[in-house]
Design a protein around this motif. Structure first.
Motif, short mmCIF file in Angstrom:
data_model
loop_
_atom_site.label_atom_id
_atom_site.label_comp_id
_atom_site.label_asym_id
_atom_site.label_seq_id
_atom_site.Cartn_x
_atom_site.Cartn_y
_atom_site.Cartn_z
N GLY A 1 7.99 15.61 -0.18
CA GLY A 1 9.22 15.21 0.53
C GLY A 1 9.76 13.88 0.08
O GLY A 1 9.18 13.21 -0.78
N PRO A 2 10.89 13.45 0.67
CA PRO A 2 11.54 12.21 0.28
C PRO A 2 10.60 11.01 0.45
O PRO A 2 9.88 10.92 1.44
CB PRO A 2 12.73 12.09 1.24
N VAL A 3 10.65 10.09 -0.50
CA VAL A 3 9.75 8.93 -0.47
C VAL A 3 10.34 7.82 0.40
O VAL A 3 11.51 7.49 0.30
CB VAL A 3 9.49 8.42 -1.90
N GLY A 4 9.49 7.26 1.26
CA GLY A 4 9.91 6.16 2.13
C GLY A 4 8.72 5.64 2.92
O GLY A 4 7.57 5.95 2.59
N TYR B 1 6.58 8.14 -7.66
CA TYR B 1 7.69 7.40 -7.04
C TYR B 1 7.23 6.29 -6.08
O TYR B 1 7.78 5.18 -6.13
CB TYR B 1 8.65 8.35 -6.30
N PRO B 2 6.26 6.56 -5.17
CA PRO B 2 5.89 5.49 -4.23
C PRO B 2 5.41 4.21 -4.93
O PRO B 2 5.78 3.11 -4.54
CB PRO B 2 4.79 6.13 -3.38
N GLN B 3 4.56 4.36 -5.96
CA GLN B 3 4.06 3.15 -6.64
C GLN B 3 5.17 2.46 -7.40
O GLN B 3 5.21 1.22 -7.47
CB GLN B 3 2.86 3.48 -7.54
N LEU B 4 6.10 3.22 -7.97
CA LEU B 4 7.23 2.62 -8.68
C LEU B 4 8.13 1.85 -7.71
O LEU B 4 8.59 0.75 -8.01
CB LEU B 4 8.05 3.71 -9.39
N MET B 5 8.35 2.45 -6.55
CA MET B 5 9.16 1.79 -5.53
C MET B 5 8.52 0.46 -5.13
O MET B 5 9.19 -0.58 -5.07
CB MET B 5 9.31 2.69 -4.30
N CYS B 6 7.22 0.50 -4.86
CA CYS B 6 6.52 -0.72 -4.42
C CYS B 6 6.47 -1.77 -5.52
O CYS B 6 6.38 -2.96 -5.25
CB CYS B 6 5.11 -0.38 -3.96
N ALA B 7 6.56 -1.35 -6.78
CA ALA B 7 6.51 -2.29 -7.89
C ALA B 7 7.87 -2.91 -8.20
O ALA B 7 7.94 -3.99 -8.79
CB ALA B 7 5.97 -1.59 -9.14
N GLY C 1 4.72 -2.12 5.71
CA GLY C 1 4.84 -0.66 5.72
C GLY C 1 3.78 0.03 4.88
O GLY C 1 3.04 -0.60 4.12
N PHE C 2 3.71 1.36 5.03
CA PHE C 2 2.85 2.21 4.20
C PHE C 2 3.78 3.26 3.62
O PHE C 2 4.55 3.89 4.35
CB PHE C 2 1.76 2.85 5.07
N TYR C 3 3.75 3.43 2.29
CA TYR C 3 4.81 4.19 1.63
C TYR C 3 4.30 5.43 0.92
O TYR C 3 3.25 5.41 0.28
CB TYR C 3 5.53 3.28 0.61
N GLY C 4 5.08 6.51 1.03
CA GLY C 4 4.72 7.76 0.37
C GLY C 4 5.72 8.83 0.73
O GLY C 4 6.77 8.55 1.32
N ALA D 1 0.85 -1.19 0.00
CA ALA D 1 0.00 0.00 0.00
C ALA D 1 0.88 1.23 0.00
O ALA D 1 1.86 1.32 0.75
CB ALA D 1 -0.90 -0.01 1.23
N CYS D 2 0.53 2.19 -0.85
CA CYS D 2 1.31 3.43 -0.91
C CYS D 2 0.35 4.57 -1.25
O CYS D 2 -0.85 4.36 -1.44
CB CYS D 2 2.40 3.32 -1.97
#
Length: 316
Positions: free
Chosen positions: A282-285, A255-261, A270-273, A215-216
């Motif tokens: 801000g920075p994605v994490g 970025y968040p969805q690309l990271m999770c993919a 985790g929950f990412y954004g 989830a992001c």
């Protein structure tokens, strides 16, 4: 405050290696974060299947991508309207006929802040029907191939999950009594997020570790989401906000969805954004998810209700 596992700048697409031979299915790619995500995956050599409701816009999108990235990119489009279960089922069938693997299904498309209560053809409130039930069915139908491919399911939620009533209104899922554009949007996003963690639990219980679910959310990104479905006043306020530093580009929102993919060894719990102020930019994490989004009893009830409502049972 967690320290970002990807350092001060957070995660960026520089972390993505060569994606040759990998296939990504993405919903809602004709603009905004979905378009940016598709573009970055294609630029790294991935194959992209776009699921969009407007074939004309899809054609234009493919032309634009080929102009920017060259004619060799592997991208094609299948018509799908998340608001109609029949359309989702047809599209899923088409995807399964067209590709032999799915490395990640990215559920990016959504509608937001619909000013007046509207029902889908299947009889659900439009935001719940599109954002939750549409995605629930799509994920379930593509799940066997995702599992076979040892792939991922990435659900793009929203910080809006935390703005509403903090649980699911089971006694009035269509919000006949208390319809509010933001209230039901929040509800639909909460439902989407809850089902990610419920899916993780069900996979664990079944002893299946071949599929990862994440989830992001994009933070506050400059996209057309608000423009397309909300009231005039909401759109006006949003246009003003977009000019301020409180809102980031659609590319950063992807970025968040690309990271999770794509990111290896990412913690599913985790929950990412974006990790900056209000989690808007801000920075994605990874960042905090409020506990009501992982309420086990509510999530389990929602899952069972969703299978009953859609008539689609997950083959876990």
């Amino acid at each position: 405050m967690k320290t970002n596992q990807f350092g001060k700048k957070g995660w960026t697409p520089d972390s993505i290696g060569n994606l040759n031979g990998k296939t990504y299915v993405i919903t809602g790619t004709t603009s905004g974060t979905g378009f940016e995500a598709a573009k970055i995956l294609l630029s790294k050599g991935g194959k992209v299947v776009m699921l969009n409701r407007n074939p004309k816009k899809s054609e234009t999108t493919i032309k634009t991508l080929k102009q920017e990235l060259g004619n060799d990119i592997e991208v094609f489009s299948i018509k799908m309207d998340l608001a109609e279960q029949a359309s989702v089922k047809n599209a899923a069938e088409e995807v399964l006929k067209t590709v032999s693997r799915i490395d990640a299904l990215i559920c990016n498309a959504a509608i937001a802040q619909v000013p007046k209560q509207m029902l889908t053809v299947d009889g659900w409130e439009s935001q719940m029907g599109t954002n939750h039930f549409g995605n629930f069915t799509l994920q379930a139908l593509l799940f066997p191939l995702i599992e076979k491919s040892k792939g991922r399911i990435v659900v793009v939620g929203s910080m809006g999950y935390n703005l509403g009533i903090k649980t699911i209104q089971f006694d009035d899922m269509n919000w006949d009594k208390n319809y509010s554009p933001n209230g039901i949007y929040s509800q639909s996003k909460l439902a989407q997020i809850m089902c990610v963690y419920e899916l993780q639990d069900r996979l664990k219980k079944a002893g299946k570790s071949n599929v990862n679910a994440y989830a992001c959310h994009p933070g506050a990104s400059s996209t057309s989401l608000i423009k397309t479905s909300s009231s005039l006043m909401t759109r006006f306020v949003w246009q003003l906000m977009k000019l301020s530093p409180m809102v980031q580009s659609a590319e950063k929102g992807a970025y968040p969805q690309l990271m999770c993919a794509t990111e290896a060894n990412l913690d599913q719990s985790g929950f990412y954004g974006p990790t900056g102020r209000n989690n808007w930019t801000g920075p994605v994490g990874e960042h905090k998810l409020e506990s009501h989004a992982k309420d086990k009893a509510v999530a389990n009830r929602l899952w069972e209700l969703s299978e009953k409502e859609t008539g689609v049972v997950w083959n876990i």
